[in-house]
Design a protein around this motif. Structure first.
Motif, short mmCIF file in Angstrom:
data_model
loop_
_atom_site.label_atom_id
_atom_site.label_comp_id
_atom_site.label_asym_id
_atom_site.label_seq_id
_atom_site.Cartn_x
_atom_site.Cartn_y
_atom_site.Cartn_z
N ASP A 1 4.92 -3.06 2.30
CA ASP A 1 4.10 -4.22 2.69
C ASP A 1 3.67 -4.19 4.16
OD1 ASP A 1 4.32 -5.23 0.18
OD2 ASP A 1 5.75 -6.83 0.68
N VAL A 2 2.43 -4.62 4.37
CA VAL A 2 1.90 -4.83 5.72
C VAL A 2 1.45 -6.29 5.78
CG1 VAL A 2 0.00 -4.22 7.28
CG2 VAL A 2 1.12 -2.44 5.95
N ALA A 3 1.86 -7.01 6.84
CA ALA A 3 1.49 -8.43 6.97
C ALA A 3 0.43 -8.58 8.06
CB ALA A 3 2.73 -9.25 7.33
N ILE A 4 -0.56 -9.40 7.77
CA ILE A 4 -1.63 -9.64 8.75
C ILE A 4 -1.82 -11.15 8.90
CG2 ILE A 4 -3.98 -8.98 9.42
CD1 ILE A 4 -3.89 -7.06 6.94
N PRO A 5 -1.73 -11.66 10.15
CA PRO A 5 -1.82 -13.12 10.34
C PRO A 5 -3.25 -13.64 10.28
CG PRO A 5 -1.45 -12.04 12.45
CD PRO A 5 -1.47 -10.95 11.41
N CYS B 1 0.82 -1.22 0.00
CA CYS B 1 0.00 0.00 0.00
C CYS B 1 0.86 1.27 0.00
CB CYS B 1 -0.95 -0.02 1.19
SG CYS B 1 -0.07 -0.05 2.75
N SER B 2 0.20 2.40 -0.12
CA SER B 2 0.91 3.67 -0.28
C SER B 2 1.50 4.18 1.04
CB SER B 2 -0.05 4.73 -0.86
OG SER B 2 -1.15 4.88 0.02
N ASP B 3 0.94 3.81 2.17
CA ASP B 3 1.42 4.33 3.46
C ASP B 3 1.37 3.21 4.52
OD1 ASP B 3 1.96 5.63 5.81
OD2 ASP B 3 0.65 7.35 5.40
N PRO B 4 2.41 2.35 4.54
CA PRO B 4 2.35 1.19 5.46
C PRO B 4 2.23 1.58 6.93
CG PRO B 4 4.50 1.32 4.34
CD PRO B 4 3.62 2.33 3.70
N GLN B 5 2.85 2.72 7.35
CA GLN B 5 2.74 3.12 8.77
C GLN B 5 1.27 3.39 9.13
OE1 GLN B 5 5.91 3.98 7.57
NE2 GLN B 5 6.82 2.76 9.21
N ALA B 6 0.63 4.17 8.28
CA ALA B 6 -0.79 4.48 8.54
C ALA B 6 -1.64 3.21 8.45
CB ALA B 6 -1.28 5.51 7.52
N ALA B 7 -1.25 2.31 7.53
CA ALA B 7 -2.01 1.06 7.37
C ALA B 7 -1.91 0.21 8.63
CB ALA B 7 -1.49 0.29 6.16
N VAL B 8 -0.70 0.14 9.22
CA VAL B 8 -0.53 -0.66 10.45
C VAL B 8 -1.42 -0.09 11.55
CG1 VAL B 8 1.10 -1.24 12.31
CG2 VAL B 8 1.78 -1.54 9.92
N ALA B 9 -1.47 1.26 11.63
CA ALA B 9 -2.31 1.90 12.67
C ALA B 9 -3.78 1.59 12.42
CB ALA B 9 -2.07 3.41 12.67
N THR B 10 -4.20 1.67 11.15
CA THR B 10 -5.61 1.41 10.81
C THR B 10 -5.98 -0.05 11.10
OG1 THR B 10 -5.46 3.06 9.06
CG2 THR B 10 -7.30 1.50 8.92
N LEU B 11 -5.02 -0.94 10.80
CA LEU B 11 -5.32 -2.38 10.92
C LEU B 11 -4.84 -2.99 12.24
CD1 LEU B 11 -4.45 -3.46 7.24
CD2 LEU B 11 -6.68 -2.86 8.19
N ARG B 12 -4.65 -2.13 13.25
CA ARG B 12 -4.18 -2.64 14.55
C ARG B 12 -5.09 -3.75 15.11
NH1 ARG B 12 -0.04 -0.42 16.52
NH2 ARG B 12 -0.41 1.67 15.74
N PRO B 13 -6.43 -3.61 14.97
CA PRO B 13 -7.29 -4.70 15.48
C PRO B 13 -7.01 -6.06 14.83
CG PRO B 13 -8.61 -2.77 14.83
CD PRO B 13 -7.20 -2.50 14.39
N ALA C 1 -11.13 -2.64 2.76
CA ALA C 1 -12.13 -1.56 2.84
C ALA C 1 -11.70 -0.52 3.87
CB ALA C 1 -13.49 -2.15 3.20
N ALA C 2 -11.14 -1.00 4.99
CA ALA C 2 -10.70 -0.06 6.04
C ALA C 2 -9.58 0.85 5.51
CB ALA C 2 -10.22 -0.84 7.27
N LEU C 3 -8.66 0.28 4.72
CA LEU C 3 -7.56 1.08 4.16
C LEU C 3 -8.09 2.10 3.16
CD1 LEU C 3 -4.75 -1.60 3.60
CD2 LEU C 3 -5.07 -0.05 5.53
N VAL C 4 -8.99 1.64 2.29
CA VAL C 4 -9.56 2.54 1.28
C VAL C 4 -10.31 3.67 1.98
CG1 VAL C 4 -11.23 2.68 -0.62
CG2 VAL C 4 -9.64 0.75 -0.49
N GLY C 5 -11.03 3.33 3.07
CA GLY C 5 -11.77 4.33 3.86
C GLY C 5 -10.84 5.40 4.42
N GLN C 6 -9.59 5.06 4.69
CA GLN C 6 -8.60 6.02 5.20
C GLN C 6 -7.81 6.68 4.06
OE1 GLN C 6 -8.05 6.92 8.53
NE2 GLN C 6 -9.99 5.79 8.76
N ARG C 7 -8.24 6.46 2.85
CA ARG C 7 -7.59 7.00 1.65
C ARG C 7 -6.14 6.51 1.51
NH1 ARG C 7 -10.63 10.82 -0.75
NH2 ARG C 7 -12.40 11.55 0.44
N ILE C 8 -5.90 5.29 1.95
CA ILE C 8 -4.58 4.68 1.75
C ILE C 8 -4.69 3.86 0.45
CG2 ILE C 8 -2.90 3.00 2.68
CD1 ILE C 8 -3.99 3.81 5.51
N GLY C 9 -3.76 4.10 -0.48
CA GLY C 9 -3.83 3.39 -1.77
C GLY C 9 -3.41 1.93 -1.63
#
Ligand SMILES: Nc1ncnc2c1ncn2[C@@H]1O[C@H](COP(=O)(O)OP(=O)(O)OP(=O)(O)O)[C@@H](O)[C@H]1O
Length: 312
Positions: free
Chosen positions: A264-268, A242-254, A280-288
């Motif tokens: 890259d962001v990895a999710i188990p 994605c375009s902003d992995p730091q922001a993505a990690v924060a968004t996908l913390r749950p 959808a959560a990433l797109v909602g935060q305008r992360i590409g």
């Protein structure tokens, strides 16, 4: 009009089945409630770190040691004092160090087996040919390589033409060529209809040979099934580029997301629905979102995570 007769499917019982097989030494269970099932005609890879209980299990299957609890069935029949002799007649085995007298030649060792088991010459010659040792029979066993000693041990086990072969770490200590020789041999045996149970503490040594895997950890079976079932059960990470992995990690913390290098962001352990939710959560935060894929996992990764790396 009468309907055609229905032929009932032929159900072949597993060649080896155990029910709650247990061995305790001094109050410690070294084999714990084991339910093994080895289908006919397969190569069954029995995997586990050193000390996980593989040899103890194999010795119980062969009646070399008595179980503390549970039952063993061989070819659909319970192993008991009454059936033991007959059932063992259809099993060949190689447990611990390769057998054979070092000061005798391969041929002399095979003649001893022939006499001991009352076999004919053809059975001996077939076994020697199967392990491809026919040109080494006049050499003394003390001059054999470890791989040749293992193959002679397997020839001894094969001479009685068993339906089941139990081999404890036959590739232990062999060089890559020796390991490949044993792998090829096991495949040929399975093609000829022999069921093979083979143990190893190294997945790479048998994963390509075995159709079914049983994985032991601290005396317990933590997985039993095919190689592809093992890969499926292991739920590999989802990788989102994605375009902003730091922001993505924060968004996908749950979802327990972590940064996995570059974009890259990895999710188990995400299923398909959850993957859609994460995107959808990433797109909602305008992360590409550039791409979504499942992580490549080797069988070694899966084995290591299942056994938590213990003893490997
Ligand atoms: N006769 C015995 N008395 C006490 N403990 C034993 C005995 N035999 C085995 N054990 C213990 O049982 C455990 C399992 O041993 P086992 O040899 O079955 O493991 P393994 O998976 O085959 O490992 P390895 O590849 O190292 O032989 C080990 O902790 C071992 O020390």
């Amino acid at each position: 009009m009468s309907s055609p007769p229905v032929t009932p499917p032929v159900v072949t019982p597993p060649v080896v089945a155990t029910e709650n097989l247990t061995k305790t030494y001094g109050g410690r269970s070294v084999v714990d409630d084991l339910n093994l099932s080895i289908p006919a005609g397969c190569v069954y890879g029995f995997l586990g770190p050193n000390g996980s209980g593989k040899s103890t299990t194999m010795k119980m299957l062969l009646s070399l040691i008595q179980p503390t609890g549970g039952r063993v069935q061989i070819m659909g029949r319970p192993m008991t004092r009454g059936t033991r002799r007959e059932l063992l007649g259809s099993i060949g085995s190689l447990i611990e160090a390769p057998p054979g007298y070092a000061h005798l030649t391969g041929a002399e060792n095979m003649r001893l087996v022939q006499r001991l088991l009352g076999l004919n010459r053809e059975q001996i010659d077939d076994a020697v040919r199967t392990v491809r040792l026919q040109d080494q029979m006049d050499k003394k066993v003390r001059n054999y390589s470890l791989g040749m000693k293992q193959r002679l041990g397997i020839a001894m086990a094969l001479a009685r033409r068993p339906r089941l072969l139990i081999l404890d770490e036959p590739t232990n200590g062999l060089d890559p060529a020796g390991i490949e020789e044993i792998r090829g041999l096991l495949r040929r045996l399975a093609d000829d209809g022999v069921t093979v149970m083979v143990s190893s503490h190294l997945l790479g040594e048998i994963d390509k040979t075995a159709n079914v895997l049983g994985i032991l950890s601290q005396g317990r079976m933590i997985f039993q099934g095919t190689r592809s079932e093992l890969m499926t059960a292991s739920a590999p990470d989802v990788i989102i580029s994605c375009s902003d992995p730091q922001a993505a990690v924060a968004t996908l913390r749950p979802f327990d997301a972590r940064h996995a290098g570059r974009s890259d962001v990895a999710i188990p352990a995400l299923d398909d629905q959850q993957t859609a939710g994460a995107v959808a959560a990433l797109v909602g935060q305008r992360i590409g979102v550039y791409g979504v894929r499942r992580d490549e996992q080797t069988l070694e990764d899966v084995f290591m995570s299942l056994t938590a790396g213990g003893g490997l």
